[in-house]
Design a protein around this motif. Structure first.
Motif, PDB file in Angstrom:
ATOM      1  N   ILE A   1       0.818  -1.220   0.000  1.00  0.00           N
ATOM      2  CA  ILE A   1       0.000   0.000   0.000  1.00  0.00           C
ATOM      3  C   ILE A   1       0.853   1.272   0.000  1.00  0.00           C
ATOM      4  O   ILE A   1       0.301   2.373  -0.099  1.00  0.00           O
ATOM      5  CB  ILE A   1      -0.998   0.032   1.184  1.00  0.00           C
ATOM      6  N   TYR A   2       2.171   1.153   0.086  1.00  0.00           N
ATOM      7  CA  TYR A   2       3.008   2.352   0.018  1.00  0.00           C
ATOM      8  C   TYR A   2       2.764   3.152  -1.262  1.00  0.00           C
ATOM      9  O   TYR A   2       2.661   4.381  -1.210  1.00  0.00           O
ATOM     10  CB  TYR A   2       4.487   1.979   0.142  1.00  0.00           C
ATOM     11  N   PRO A   3       2.670   2.508  -2.439  1.00  0.00           N
ATOM     12  CA  PRO A   3       2.395   3.298  -3.647  1.00  0.00           C
ATOM     13  C   PRO A   3       1.052   4.028  -3.581  1.00  0.00           C
ATOM     14  O   PRO A   3       0.933   5.147  -4.096  1.00  0.00           O
ATOM     15  CB  PRO A   3       2.404   2.251  -4.767  1.00  0.00           C
ATOM     16  N   GLU A   4       0.045   3.394  -2.971  1.00  0.00           N
ATOM     17  CA  GLU A   4      -1.261   4.043  -2.831  1.00  0.00           C
ATOM     18  C   GLU A   4      -1.151   5.268  -1.931  1.00  0.00           C
ATOM     19  O   GLU A   4      -1.660   6.350  -2.256  1.00  0.00           O
ATOM     20  CB  GLU A   4      -2.287   3.054  -2.247  1.00  0.00           C
ATOM     21  N   ILE A   5      -0.492   5.106  -0.790  1.00  0.00           N
ATOM     22  CA  ILE A   5      -0.320   6.214   0.140  1.00  0.00           C
ATOM     23  C   ILE A   5       0.447   7.342  -0.527  1.00  0.00           C
ATOM     24  O   ILE A   5       0.049   8.518  -0.474  1.00  0.00           O
ATOM     25  CB  ILE A   5       0.413   5.738   1.413  1.00  0.00           C
ATOM     26  N   SER A   6       1.556   6.990  -1.175  1.00  0.00           N
ATOM     27  CA  SER A   6       2.404   7.997  -1.819  1.00  0.00           C
ATOM     28  C   SER A   6       1.633   8.782  -2.873  1.00  0.00           C
ATOM     29  O   SER A   6       1.707  10.021  -2.936  1.00  0.00           O
ATOM     30  CB  SER A   6       3.620   7.316  -2.447  1.00  0.00           C
TER      31      SER A   6
ATOM     32  N   PHE B   1      15.921   2.915   5.013  1.00  0.00           N
ATOM     33  CA  PHE B   1      16.013   3.733   3.814  1.00  0.00           C
ATOM     34  C   PHE B   1      15.567   2.978   2.568  1.00  0.00           C
ATOM     35  O   PHE B   1      14.694   3.434   1.824  1.00  0.00           O
ATOM     36  CB  PHE B   1      17.435   4.258   3.623  1.00  0.00           C
ATOM     37  N   ASP B   2      16.169   1.805   2.318  1.00  0.00           N
ATOM     38  CA  ASP B   2      15.932   1.100   1.058  1.00  0.00           C
ATOM     39  C   ASP B   2      14.562   0.442   0.976  1.00  0.00           C
ATOM     40  O   ASP B   2      13.934   0.426  -0.092  1.00  0.00           O
ATOM     41  CB  ASP B   2      17.014   0.043   0.829  1.00  0.00           C
TER      42      ASP B   2
ATOM     43  N   ARG C   1      10.501   3.496  -0.861  1.00  0.00           N
ATOM     44  CA  ARG C   1       9.198   3.082  -1.395  1.00  0.00           C
ATOM     45  C   ARG C   1       8.107   4.100  -1.053  1.00  0.00           C
ATOM     46  O   ARG C   1       7.295   4.458  -1.898  1.00  0.00           O
ATOM     47  CB  ARG C   1       8.813   1.716  -0.822  1.00  0.00           C
ATOM     48  N   LEU C   2       8.102   4.547   0.180  1.00  0.00           N
ATOM     49  CA  LEU C   2       7.020   5.404   0.655  1.00  0.00           C
ATOM     50  C   LEU C   2       7.058   6.783   0.015  1.00  0.00           C
ATOM     51  O   LEU C   2       6.024   7.386  -0.287  1.00  0.00           O
ATOM     52  CB  LEU C   2       7.073   5.532   2.180  1.00  0.00           C
ATOM     53  N   PHE C   3       8.282   7.278  -0.231  1.00  0.00           N
ATOM     54  CA  PHE C   3       8.417   8.623  -0.784  1.00  0.00           C
ATOM     55  C   PHE C   3       9.003   8.621  -2.198  1.00  0.00           C
ATOM     56  O   PHE C   3       9.397   9.660  -2.714  1.00  0.00           O
ATOM     57  CB  PHE C   3       9.283   9.472   0.142  1.00  0.00           C
TER      58      PHE C   3
END
Length: 416
Positions: free
Chosen positions: A265-270, A405-406, A411-413
């Motif tokens: 879900i990181y891409p969705e949040i971002s 970081f990696d 991923r999140l940002f």
């Protein structure tokens, strides 16, 4: 005192990885995104580790000084309530008011009636800018929401007032947390929860709801990603509207608890944050502790043996260790590695089974979750455990920094 647009709650069970965590934050800044580090540790974790809130402050201050970090940073009294907040007052400048246990508690008839009367103007179709379909607000819905949340937010008001009396009004950041429950809060419930928060005069800067799906500790999101995305975006838009409607702090943002490792879900949040130019607070919980165990495994020798001991002991004490985390773990016992099998593992097999690389053939999320809740066993090892952390600080620190970081911040940002 204000939190920045993007912030990261960096839990550190044993207080040895502050510099490694901060190096990841500094890397993100070099890549173009300023993230405020917030060192968080709950009363439960302090009780298991036999540490004190001041130890978290000492760790944070020492890391900032060692790396000459010039940005803002905070120390979070994580998941506190009236019974334990006093011990966090002097060392903390961020307070997570955990009122999940008060959801559904009784309020007086007069309090419910007052809430419904003050909310009457929202009955009918409530249109939130950016949300396609209006929320249909009825008196029965208002009664239901008041029965669920009124007492909980009143408790948040009491906790906030206590902290304000001790620290002064503008000397800390306030978060309200309701995430460790079974049933998620809907966006329309979020709207009225924020109304209640405003009526309690809580200058909330981050709010941590329970989202749709499972946010199990240290592993990927489990649930309908499209549904999560819809609700997350509606929450963002509800907050934006509520800030203006209820005169809440203009930097109020969502907080995602147990947010570590929710890679799917990181891409969705971002994407949603970029679309609406909004901030986020993400708590990484015990991810750092898991990287310590991975680092010990990679170090080999007695460090690997201690890593194995933690797992093998956790296996015999599974019920005890899992009980406090019942809502945020999901371990399939029949998929846990057998003791005799683990005893034969080398460094890389152990590390690869624990490290969160979902498509790696050795990765086992059940193994990872059990070790996640097994930090109590490491604490019982005392100086043996912390001594090995110090002895192998370079390899462990590299694991911690790389993980944050990696696997998370990039991923999140969407960093390169």
């Amino acid at each position: 005192m204000k939190i920045g647009k993007y912030s990261l709650g960096i839990g550190d069970r044993f207080g040895h990885q502050g510099e490694a965590q901060l190096r990841a934050i500094i890397k993100a800044a070099a890549a173009g995104v300023d993230i405020v580090p917030v060192w968080n540790k709950s009363n439960r974790e302090h009780s298991y580790i036999h540490s004190k809130p001041v130890d978290t402050r000492i760790e944070a201050d020492a890391a900032v000084e060692a790396l000459s970090f010039e940005g803002n940073y905070f120390v979070d009294a994580d998941h506190i309530n009236l019974s334990n907040v006093q011990g966090f007052i002097s060392a903390s400048d961020f307070f997570t008011l955990d009122v999940a246990s008060k959801i559904g508690s009784a309020s007086s008839d007069e309090e419910i009636a007052a809430f419904i009367a003050s909310s009457e103007k929202y009955t009918g179709a409530l249109n939130i800018p950016g949300i396609q379909d209006p929320f249909e607000i009825s008196e029965s819905l208002l009664i239901e929401i008041s029965l669920k949340f009124l007492a909980a937010i009143a408790e948040a008001g009491r906790i906030y007032s206590f902290i304000k009396e001790q620290k002064g009004e503008d000397n800390f950041v306030t978060e309200v947390s309701m995430d460790e429950v079974e049933i998620p809060q809907t966006p329309v419930e979020m709207f009225f929860i924020l109304k209640m928060i405003a009526e309690q005069n809580i200058p909330v800067q981050t709010i941590a709801p329970k989202f749709t799906g499972r946010f199990n500790k240290g592993v990927n999101y489990v649930g309908d990603i499209a549904q999560f995305s819809k609700e997350f975006e509606e929450d963002v838009l509800v907050i934006d509207y509520a800030v203006k409607e209820f005169d809440l702090p203009d930097n109020l943002k969502l907080s995602v608890h147990s947010g570590s490792d929710k890679f799917s879900i990181y891409p969705e949040i971002s994407g949603i944050l970029k679309k609406h130019d909004k901030g986020i607070h993400v708590k990484t919980a015990g991810t750092t502790w898991l990287e310590e165990v991975i680092g010990l495994a990679l170090a080999g020798g007695e460090a690997l043996e201690l890593a194995k001991y933690i797992y093998i002991t956790a296996l015999t004490r599974q019920e005890e260790l899992c009980a406090p985390y019942a809502d945020v773990i999901d371990i399939k016992k029949d998929e846990l590695p057998l003791v005799e099998e683990v005893k034969q593992w080398g460094s890389y097999k152990f590390a690869n089974t624990l490290r969160h690389i979902p498509d790696h053939p050795d990765y086992n999320p059940n193994f990872r979750q059990l070790i996640h809740v097994g930090y109590k066993i490491a604490a019982e090892c005392g100086a043996k455990y912390t001594g090995l952390l110090e002895k192998h600080h370079e390899i462990i620190g590299k694991c911690v920094e790389e993980n944050l970081f990696d696997r998370h911040l990039k991923r999140l940002f969407e960093l390169r």
